[in-house]
Write a protein that holds these residues in place. Structure first.
Motif, short mmCIF file in Angstrom:
data_model
loop_
_atom_site.label_atom_id
_atom_site.label_comp_id
_atom_site.label_asym_id
_atom_site.label_seq_id
_atom_site.Cartn_x
_atom_site.Cartn_y
_atom_site.Cartn_z
N GLY A 120 0.81 -1.21 0.00
CA GLY A 120 0.00 0.00 0.00
C GLY A 120 0.84 1.26 0.00
N THR A 121 0.18 2.37 -0.29
CA THR A 121 0.82 3.68 -0.25
C THR A 121 0.35 4.41 1.00
N ALA A 122 1.30 4.91 1.76
CA ALA A 122 0.96 5.64 2.99
C ALA A 122 1.82 6.90 3.10
N PHE B 116 -3.06 -4.59 -3.71
CA PHE B 116 -2.77 -3.17 -3.54
C PHE B 116 -3.79 -2.48 -2.65
N ARG B 117 -3.31 -1.55 -1.80
CA ARG B 117 -4.14 -0.68 -0.99
C ARG B 117 -3.77 0.77 -1.32
N LEU B 118 -4.75 1.58 -1.64
CA LEU B 118 -4.51 2.95 -2.05
C LEU B 118 -4.67 3.90 -0.86
N GLY B 119 -3.54 4.33 -0.33
CA GLY B 119 -3.55 5.32 0.75
C GLY B 119 -3.30 6.70 0.19
N LEU B 120 -4.13 7.66 0.57
CA LEU B 120 -4.05 9.03 0.06
C LEU B 120 -3.92 10.02 1.21
N GLY B 121 -3.24 11.14 0.93
CA GLY B 121 -3.11 12.20 1.91
C GLY B 121 -2.97 13.55 1.23
N VAL B 122 -3.42 14.60 1.91
CA VAL B 122 -3.35 15.94 1.32
C VAL B 122 -1.98 16.58 1.49
N SER B 123 -1.07 15.95 2.27
CA SER B 123 0.22 16.54 2.61
C SER B 123 -0.04 17.83 3.39
N GLY B 124 0.72 18.89 3.11
CA GLY B 124 0.53 20.15 3.80
C GLY B 124 0.77 21.30 2.84
N PRO B 125 0.53 22.52 3.27
CA PRO B 125 0.65 23.66 2.36
C PRO B 125 2.06 23.85 1.82
N PRO C 214 -9.21 -1.04 -1.97
CA PRO C 214 -9.39 -0.35 -0.68
C PRO C 214 -8.71 1.02 -0.68
N ILE C 215 -9.43 2.01 -0.22
CA ILE C 215 -8.92 3.37 -0.14
C ILE C 215 -8.77 3.78 1.33
N TYR C 216 -7.59 4.29 1.65
CA TYR C 216 -7.28 4.75 3.00
C TYR C 216 -6.99 6.24 2.95
N LEU C 217 -7.32 6.94 4.02
CA LEU C 217 -7.00 8.35 4.12
C LEU C 217 -6.10 8.60 5.32
#
Length: 348
Positions: free
Chosen positions: A64-66, A93-102, A167-170
């Motif tokens: 997965g991506t984290a 595969f597991r799809l991990g997503l994040g907004v990061s930061g400004p 599967p989607i992870y946040l």
């Protein structure tokens, strides 16, 4: 509770890690029965390339991506990538997503950071539509597909995904983002999870699930936890200080806020101030040992086993180890100690 391996400080190639060392860690985790290995990205190596390379050389462990950075890719590109990685890994595969930061979103990717939760909601909508092979026509505030008044047309994903429900992870830290993760995702990627405050976090996730008539059954609560089985805590201290002190600006740092909300407001402010003033050694020294004890697994297998029980009782379903070894053999030994501790804890 399952074990995972987070390659955040083992896999970023820009940090000098050797790909074959990352492979040794993941293969050992697979042999020991770890359920998943996660790759990460900030602004060195990307999360995708290494994961594809690992998929070709493993057979059981999920990958997965984290986390993949939302500002770095269009939602359609993310759907294409997820479908491809799921095919290459034969459904692991597991799809991990994040907004990061400004700082990263605007400084590195040139994408506005404003209204990250609304942007995330629309992004996941489009990703899911594409993976279901729907013709993607979307009229959101942040994403409009196709663009109006232009030559573009609504398009369907041109391949048949192995799974339409990857599967989607946040990745989420604050209460509102936790509720969003519970509502639209299949799992939560956490960092600095404290079992002592687990009930508060799960209450927010549960509130999000209830918006869709669901509960937390089957929802994966993933805690990325630093692990150190010896007396040397330098790596854990440096990692924690970097996040609390430097992963954001003086006005906007999720991790400073998290530390403050969980009982250390003065210490969090001091660590951040020292870090941003360039006083790294002082910032590391200002980090309270109690905060490390709450957010990391430290010591021999017996002590770690006790904390593993606390994580399981707090609702964590996947505990992903973050390790900071001086050499590969030490890192492999840490993975084995953690597996032994899980057996002792009786929560696996």
């Amino acid at each position: 509770m399952r074990l995972g391996l987070n390659l955040r400080y083992l896999g970023p190639l820009g940090a000098g890690a050797r790909p074959r060392d990352s492979l040794r860690y993941v293969r050992e985790a697979e042999r020991l029965g770890y359920s998943v290995a996660w790759t990460a990205e900030v602004f060195s190596s990307d999360a995708v390339s290494l994961l594809g390379w690992l998929a070709a050389q493993t057979s059981r462990i999920e990958l997965g991506t984290a986390a993949m950075q939302i500002p770095a890719r269009t939602p359609a590109m993310t759907a294409m990538t997820a479908a491809t990685l799921d095919l290459l890994s034969e459904g692991r595969f597991r799809l991990g997503l994040g907004v990061s930061g400004p700082q990263v979103a605007e400084g590195w990717h040139g994408v506005p950071f404003a209204r990250p939760l609304a942007r995330t909601r629309e992004y996941v909508d489009v990703v899911r539509m594409a993976l279901r092979r729907e013709t993607v026509a979307y009229a959101g505030e942040h994403y409009r597909l196709p663009l109006p008044d232009g030559p573009g047309k609504a398009i369907q994903l041109g391949m048949r995904p192995r799974r339409k429900d990857v599967p989607i992870y946040l990745a989420a830290v604050g209460p509102a983002s936790l509720r969003l993760a519970g509502e639209i995702a299949d799992g939560w990627l956490s960092v600095f999870f404290q079992p002592e405050f687990g009930a508060e976090s799960l209450a927010e996730l549960r509130a999000g699930r209830e918006r869709t008539g669901a509960d937390l059954k089957g929802f994966d609560v993933v805690a990325a936890v630093p692990v150190a089985t010896g007396d040397d805590l330098a790596g854990v201290r440096a990692f924690t200080t970097h996040y609390v002190g430097g992963m954001g600006s003086r006005r906007h740092n999720y991790y400073t806020g998290l530390m403050a909300r969980t009982g250390f407001p003065d210490e969090a402010e001091r660590v951040q101030r020292l870090y941003l003033d360039g006083e790294m050694r002082a910032a590391i020294g200002a980090l309270p040992q109690e905060f490390l004890d709450r957010t990391a697994l430290l010591g021999p297998a017996d002590r770690i086993a006790e904390r593993l029980q606390a994580y399981a009782e707090a609702g964590v379903t996947t505990l992903s180890a973050m390790i900071f070894p001086e050499h590969v053999d030490q890192g492999l030994a840490t993975l084995r100690t953690l597996a032994e501790a899980l057996d002792k804890a009786g929560v696996g």
